[in-house]
Design a protein around this motif. Structure first.
Motif, PDB file in Angstrom:
ATOM      1  N   ASN B   2     -16.244  -9.829 -17.249  1.00 12.70           N
ATOM      2  CA  ASN B   2     -15.107  -9.586 -16.377  1.00 12.70           C
ATOM      3  C   ASN B   2     -14.063  -8.756 -17.096  1.00 12.70           C
ATOM      4  OD1 ASN B   2     -15.177 -10.471 -13.766  1.00 12.70           O
ATOM      5  ND2 ASN B   2     -14.813 -12.599 -14.296  1.00 12.70           N
ATOM      6  N   ASP B   3     -13.602  -9.287 -18.193  1.00 16.32           N
ATOM      7  CA  ASP B   3     -12.631  -8.602 -19.013  1.00 16.32           C
ATOM      8  C   ASP B   3     -13.399  -7.762 -20.023  1.00 16.32           C
ATOM      9  OD1 ASP B   3     -10.635  -7.802 -20.766  1.00 16.32           O
ATOM     10  OD2 ASP B   3      -9.468  -9.597 -20.307  1.00 16.32           O
ATOM     11  N   PRO B   4     -13.316  -6.462 -19.887  1.00 14.77           N
ATOM     12  CA  PRO B   4     -14.133  -5.606 -20.738  1.00 14.77           C
ATOM     13  C   PRO B   4     -13.861  -5.794 -22.224  1.00 14.77           C
ATOM     14  CG  PRO B   4     -12.426  -4.337 -19.594  1.00 14.77           C
ATOM     15  CD  PRO B   4     -12.415  -5.701 -19.023  1.00 14.77           C
ATOM     16  N   ALA B   5     -12.701  -6.318 -22.556  1.00 16.12           N
ATOM     17  CA  ALA B   5     -12.357  -6.416 -23.967  1.00 16.12           C
ATOM     18  C   ALA B   5     -12.861  -7.703 -24.618  1.00 16.12           C
ATOM     19  CB  ALA B   5     -10.849  -6.306 -24.147  1.00 16.12           C
ATOM     20  N   VAL B   6     -13.498  -8.576 -23.832  1.00 15.85           N
ATOM     21  CA  VAL B   6     -13.915  -9.860 -24.382  1.00 15.85           C
ATOM     22  C   VAL B   6     -15.437  -9.975 -24.419  1.00 15.85           C
ATOM     23  CG1 VAL B   6     -13.635 -12.338 -24.209  1.00 15.85           C
ATOM     24  CG2 VAL B   6     -11.810 -10.853 -23.406  1.00 15.85           C
ATOM     25  N   THR B   7     -15.976 -10.231 -25.576  1.00 17.73           N
ATOM     26  CA  THR B   7     -17.423 -10.384 -25.719  1.00 17.73           C
ATOM     27  C   THR B   7     -17.819 -11.837 -25.483  1.00 17.73           C
ATOM     28  OG1 THR B   7     -17.315 -10.965 -28.033  1.00 17.73           O
ATOM     29  CG2 THR B   7     -17.339  -8.620 -27.510  1.00 17.73           C
ATOM     30  N   THR B   8     -19.114 -12.105 -25.553  1.00 19.13           N
ATOM     31  CA  THR B   8     -19.584 -13.476 -25.393  1.00 19.13           C
ATOM     32  C   THR B   8     -18.980 -14.379 -26.459  1.00 19.13           C
ATOM     33  OG1 THR B   8     -21.655 -12.647 -24.505  1.00 19.13           O
ATOM     34  CG2 THR B   8     -21.623 -14.924 -25.243  1.00 19.13           C
ATOM     35  N   LEU B  27     -12.927 -23.553 -35.900  1.00 24.42           N
ATOM     36  CA  LEU B  27     -13.771 -22.867 -34.913  1.00 24.42           C
ATOM     37  C   LEU B  27     -15.067 -22.408 -35.569  1.00 24.42           C
ATOM     38  CD1 LEU B  27     -10.955 -20.873 -33.106  1.00 24.42           C
ATOM     39  CD2 LEU B  27     -12.431 -22.598 -32.046  1.00 24.42           C
ATOM     40  N   ARG B  28     -14.926 -21.848 -36.741  1.00 26.28           N
ATOM     41  CA  ARG B  28     -16.109 -21.382 -37.465  1.00 26.28           C
ATOM     42  C   ARG B  28     -17.080 -22.527 -37.709  1.00 26.28           C
ATOM     43  NH1 ARG B  28     -15.325 -19.390 -43.176  1.00 26.28           N
ATOM     44  NH2 ARG B  28     -17.468 -20.096 -43.452  1.00 26.28           N
ATOM     45  N   LEU B  29     -16.535 -23.674 -38.081  1.00 30.29           N
ATOM     46  CA  LEU B  29     -17.387 -24.823 -38.375  1.00 30.29           C
ATOM     47  C   LEU B  29     -18.186 -25.255 -37.149  1.00 30.29           C
ATOM     48  CD1 LEU B  29     -15.442 -27.176 -40.794  1.00 30.29           C
ATOM     49  CD2 LEU B  29     -17.106 -25.380 -41.274  1.00 30.29           C
ATOM     50  N   GLY B  44     -16.760 -12.740 -40.950  1.00 30.58           N
ATOM     51  CA  GLY B  44     -16.638 -11.338 -40.596  1.00 30.58           C
ATOM     52  C   GLY B  44     -16.685 -11.043 -39.110  1.00 30.58           C
ATOM     53  N   SER B  45     -17.147 -12.021 -38.313  1.00 32.03           N
ATOM     54  CA  SER B  45     -17.117 -11.775 -36.877  1.00 32.03           C
ATOM     55  C   SER B  45     -16.062 -12.630 -36.184  1.00 32.03           C
ATOM     56  CB  SER B  45     -18.487 -12.056 -36.259  1.00 32.03           C
ATOM     57  OG  SER B  45     -18.889 -13.375 -36.517  1.00 32.03           O
ATOM     58  N   ILE B  46     -15.878 -13.862 -36.667  1.00 31.87           N
ATOM     59  CA  ILE B  46     -14.952 -14.750 -35.983  1.00 31.87           C
ATOM     60  C   ILE B  46     -13.503 -14.352 -36.160  1.00 31.87           C
ATOM     61  CG2 ILE B  46     -14.099 -17.119 -35.896  1.00 31.87           C
ATOM     62  CD1 ILE B  46     -16.716 -18.098 -35.771  1.00 31.87           C
ATOM     63  N   TYR B  47     -13.100 -14.063 -37.385  1.00 35.69           N
ATOM     64  CA  TYR B  47     -11.694 -13.729 -37.586  1.00 35.69           C
ATOM     65  C   TYR B  47     -11.294 -12.450 -36.852  1.00 35.69           C
ATOM     66  CZ  TYR B  47     -11.418 -17.638 -40.824  1.00 35.69           C
ATOM     67  OH  TYR B  47     -11.444 -18.888 -41.372  1.00 35.69           O
ATOM     68  N   ALA B  49     -12.649 -11.350 -34.177  1.00 35.32           N
ATOM     69  CA  ALA B  49     -12.679 -11.662 -32.746  1.00 35.32           C
ATOM     70  C   ALA B  49     -11.406 -12.396 -32.333  1.00 35.32           C
ATOM     71  CB  ALA B  49     -13.909 -12.509 -32.425  1.00 35.32           C
ATOM     72  N   LEU B  50     -10.954 -13.308 -33.179  1.00 34.34           N
ATOM     73  CA  LEU B  50      -9.711 -14.020 -32.879  1.00 34.34           C
ATOM     74  C   LEU B  50      -8.523 -13.056 -32.863  1.00 34.34           C
ATOM     75  CD1 LEU B  50     -10.267 -17.260 -34.989  1.00 34.34           C
ATOM     76  CD2 LEU B  50      -9.975 -17.138 -32.502  1.00 34.34           C
ATOM     77  N   LYS B  51      -8.558 -12.127 -33.790  1.00 38.22           N
ATOM     78  CA  LYS B  51      -7.466 -11.164 -33.837  1.00 38.22           C
ATOM     79  C   LYS B  51      -7.443 -10.323 -32.562  1.00 38.22           C
ATOM     80  CE  LYS B  51      -6.529  -9.760 -38.091  1.00 38.22           C
ATOM     81  NZ  LYS B  51      -6.712  -8.956 -39.324  1.00 38.22           N
ATOM     82  N   ARG B  52      -8.637  -9.957 -32.086  1.00 39.96           N
ATOM     83  CA  ARG B  52      -8.687  -9.177 -30.840  1.00 39.96           C
ATOM     84  C   ARG B  52      -8.138  -9.977 -29.668  1.00 39.96           C
ATOM     85  NH1 ARG B  52     -13.739  -7.604 -32.872  1.00 39.96           N
ATOM     86  NH2 ARG B  52     -14.897  -9.051 -31.558  1.00 39.96           N
ATOM     87  N   LEU B  53      -8.533 -11.259 -29.619  1.00 37.51           N
ATOM     88  CA  LEU B  53      -8.037 -12.102 -28.529  1.00 37.51           C
ATOM     89  C   LEU B  53      -6.521 -12.227 -28.593  1.00 37.51           C
ATOM     90  CD1 LEU B  53     -10.713 -14.974 -28.571  1.00 37.51           C
ATOM     91  CD2 LEU B  53     -10.538 -13.086 -26.938  1.00 37.51           C
ATOM     92  N   GLU B  54      -6.029 -12.301 -29.808  1.00 38.60           N
ATOM     93  CA  GLU B  54      -4.581 -12.412 -29.991  1.00 38.60           C
ATOM     94  C   GLU B  54      -3.891 -11.125 -29.527  1.00 38.60           C
ATOM     95  OE1 GLU B  54      -3.509 -13.090 -34.044  1.00 38.60           O
ATOM     96  OE2 GLU B  54      -1.789 -14.350 -33.522  1.00 38.60           O
ATOM     97  N   ARG B  55      -4.439 -10.007 -29.967  1.00 36.68           N
ATOM     98  CA  ARG B  55      -3.853  -8.722 -29.573  1.00 36.68           C
ATOM     99  C   ARG B  55      -3.872  -8.548 -28.060  1.00 36.68           C
ATOM    100  NH1 ARG B  55      -6.392  -5.808 -33.754  1.00 36.68           N
ATOM    101  NH2 ARG B  55      -8.022  -5.169 -32.320  1.00 36.68           N
ATOM    102  N   ALA B  56      -4.941  -9.056 -27.433  1.00 35.75           N
ATOM    103  CA  ALA B  56      -5.064  -8.931 -25.976  1.00 35.75           C
ATOM    104  C   ALA B  56      -4.180  -9.940 -25.246  1.00 35.75           C
ATOM    105  CB  ALA B  56      -6.525  -9.107 -25.561  1.00 35.75           C
TER     106      ALA B  56
END
Lengths: 185, 185
Positions: B2-8, B27-29, B44-47, B49-56
């Motif tokens: 739905n939201d193009p900026a959010v991955t699975t 969350l990582r755990l 390398g993927s979670i942090y 991704a969280l930053k992207r969610l925060e920016r969005a």
DNA sequence: CCAACCATGTAAGCTGTTACATGATTGA
DNA sequence: TCAATCATGTAACAGCTTACATGGTTGG
């Protein structure tokens, strides 16, 4: 991956080319018109992948008799495909079973059917491992703490792994039967 | 999406944060210690991704009472999660069922259990569609031309889709039963 | 002649992987 | 005190997706 430079898509391409030499376009059509399409694909992924395989010396373009050039496996390419096909089924493949199934389909290229049988045995063992892992997760502390829906979600994984296990057992029977018939003939 | 900026992975994170605010490490755990690990992941993927969610603007770091800052959903984030959860099950999800299952697990966050029930109905329909598609592929021209092993590979997909269908039917029953019990209480 | 299909590519952008780096805190 | 675990990142690299570009051939 055995060969670090080859992705799943790359192996799918190697497998198809191993069945019969084809043009890039024909290869693309296979992905578009069969269940193989899961390994997706659009020109933007297939053509670069073929180029990588070519650069790595695994395939070669060859124009036989004035036609358009077709991709053929090189010796190295056939060896890379073979070693990928013969890899034991690991835990990762027990979860994401599609890759294992891809290997199984391409294993048919080999005269030696016992390879396929031992693949199925390995696959069944891996599936059983997944079944056990999920079952004990559900029975354990974390599992019992799950809400109904989270539990159901995990149970779906369990049902799916069980289906794979059942399939593998049946597939072993049918393949053995076919091998018997071939011997008789 | 739905939201193009959010991955699975992004939605998985939103879902977890929606259950309860957590730190990046917590969350990582979760990914490392539960079957959710399929959506993988390493720092390398979670942090990022969280930053992207925060920016969005979908999550916000908040330090409650002098502790380490935890991620919380913003209003926008909760809405994005909700609309993802409520999306109808499409054909793609019928093939790659894990994403659908992820949504199902997170749907529990809602009081309204009929959402979960209608999800299951949609899931069952999609699985049925896959069963039919694969069955007719096997019965059709292309299917009959398949070698035994290619046919078996496709049959695995069929068995797997059937297992999903069976699971969905059973899940509907169990969920309905639970809803009944809740009403009585 | 024009649409459909054959056939092969390139470019931008994004995400995930792997590997490395850093420092605080806790328990034996 | 030293190892393990908590906790959070960055950087290089590679692959895939989407979208665009190009030109030949064939059938109605």
């Amino acid at each position: 991956m055995n060969d670090p430079a080859v992705t799943t898509l790359g192996y799918a391409l190697l497998g198809l080319i191993g069945q019969s030499p084809r043009s890039g376009y024909r290869l693309r059509l296979v992905f578009e018109t069969t269940p193989l399409g899961t390994y997706s694909s659009s020109p933007g992924s297939i053509y670069p992948a073929l180029k990588r395989l070519e650069r790595a010396g695994l395939v070669r373009r060859e124009a036989a008799g004035g036609g358009k050039p077709l991709f053929h496996l090189t010796g190295t390419g056939a060896a890379a495909l073979q070693s990928w096909l013969e890899r034991p089924v690991d835990a990762e493949e027990a979860i994401d079973r599609e890759i294992a199934l891809l290997r199984f389909a391409f294993l048919e290229g080999h005269r030696d059917r016992t390879l396929s049988l031992s693949f199925l045995a390995g696959f069944a063992a891996a599936a059983k491992g997944q079944v056990d892992a999920l079952a004990s997760f559900l029975a354990g502390e974390e599992g019992r703490a799950l809400s109904l829906q989270s539990r159901l979600a995990v149970e779906h994984g369990l049902a799916s792994a069980r289906a794979s296990l059942g399939w593998a057992e049946q597939a072993q029977d049918r393949l053995s039967a076919e091998i018997q018939k071939e011997k008789v003939r």
